[in-house]
Design an enzyme around this catalytic site. Structure first.
Site, mmCIF file in Angstrom:
data_model
loop_
_atom_site.group_PDB
_atom_site.id
_atom_site.type_symbol
_atom_site.label_atom_id
_atom_site.label_comp_id
_atom_site.label_asym_id
_atom_site.label_seq_id
_atom_site.Cartn_x
_atom_site.Cartn_y
_atom_site.Cartn_z
ATOM 1 C CB CYS A 148 5.177 52.945 28.466
ATOM 2 S SG CYS A 148 5.170 54.552 29.248
ATOM 3 N NE ARG A 149 9.528 50.374 26.530
ATOM 4 C CZ ARG A 149 10.818 50.188 26.678
ATOM 5 N NH1 ARG A 149 11.569 49.917 25.626
ATOM 6 N NH2 ARG A 149 11.389 50.256 27.855
ATOM 7 C CG ASP A 199 10.628 54.125 27.366
ATOM 8 O OD1 ASP A 199 9.417 54.457 27.384
ATOM 9 O OD2 ASP A 199 11.310 53.999 28.394
#
Length: 179
Positions: A30-31, A145
């Site tokens: 994701c990040r 997150d």
């Protein structure tokens, strides 16, 4: 006087004429891969593609070899950024010796990186390891997150990453002798 403190100066390049930035989150789906895609695009836009190398990795091993989370990929694609080449990887010890700057997406991953270095007996210069948002012109802290939330969380993360990436590239151009 209150306000956002100045970002830390970028550490000197380990190898003259080259600069490496590693971006780290938990699972690398994701990040940190979003930040990798965005920062790489901003580095390219600035004409620094041959000089600055950007990678991402996760402190955890769960997603190694997997593509980016589909919601992260869709958020990037909607912003005309290409998420398709990413495959998750786990942090290696060599990261600390190969990259000039290691930026964790949150405090927990920063602590995990510091512990990994300590456990390996590595003395990592604190100027080379800190939080990604230490360079955010709007404020410090974690990149949240978005994994357990909806698409709006990915859009919020993308906005943080975009402005922070622009600031990092400006610092690269201002502080390091590339040209």
């Amino acid at each position: 006087m209150t306000g956002t403190p100045s970002p830390p100066p970028l550490p000197a390049a380990l190898n003259p004429g080259r600069y490496g930035i590693a971006l780290v989150c938990l699972g690398n789906i994701c990040r940190s891969p979003m930040a990798d895609v965005v920062l790489t695009a901003r580095v390219d836009d600035a004409g620094l593609a041959g000089v600055v190398r950007v990678v991402s990795a996760g402190t955890g091993h769960w997603h190694v070899g997997e593509p980016m989370d589909p919601r992260a990929a869709a958020t990037l694609a909607a912003a005309d950024l290409d998420p398709t080449t990413h495959r998750a990887q786990q942090v290696r010890l060599g990261l600390f010796e190969e990259f000039d700057l290691v930026l964790a997406m949150d405090a927990a991953n920063l602590r995990d990186l510091q512990q990994l270095a300590r456990d390996a007996g590595l003395a990592v210069d604190p100027a080379r390891l800190h939080l990604f948002r230490d360079h955010d012109p709007l404020g410090r802290g974690d990149v949240p997150d978005p994994y357990y939330g909806g698409s709006d969380g990915f859009e919020e993360v993308l906005a943080m990453i975009e402005r922070t990436s622009v600031a990092i590239v400006a610092a690269l151009q201002r502080e390091l002798p590339f040209r």
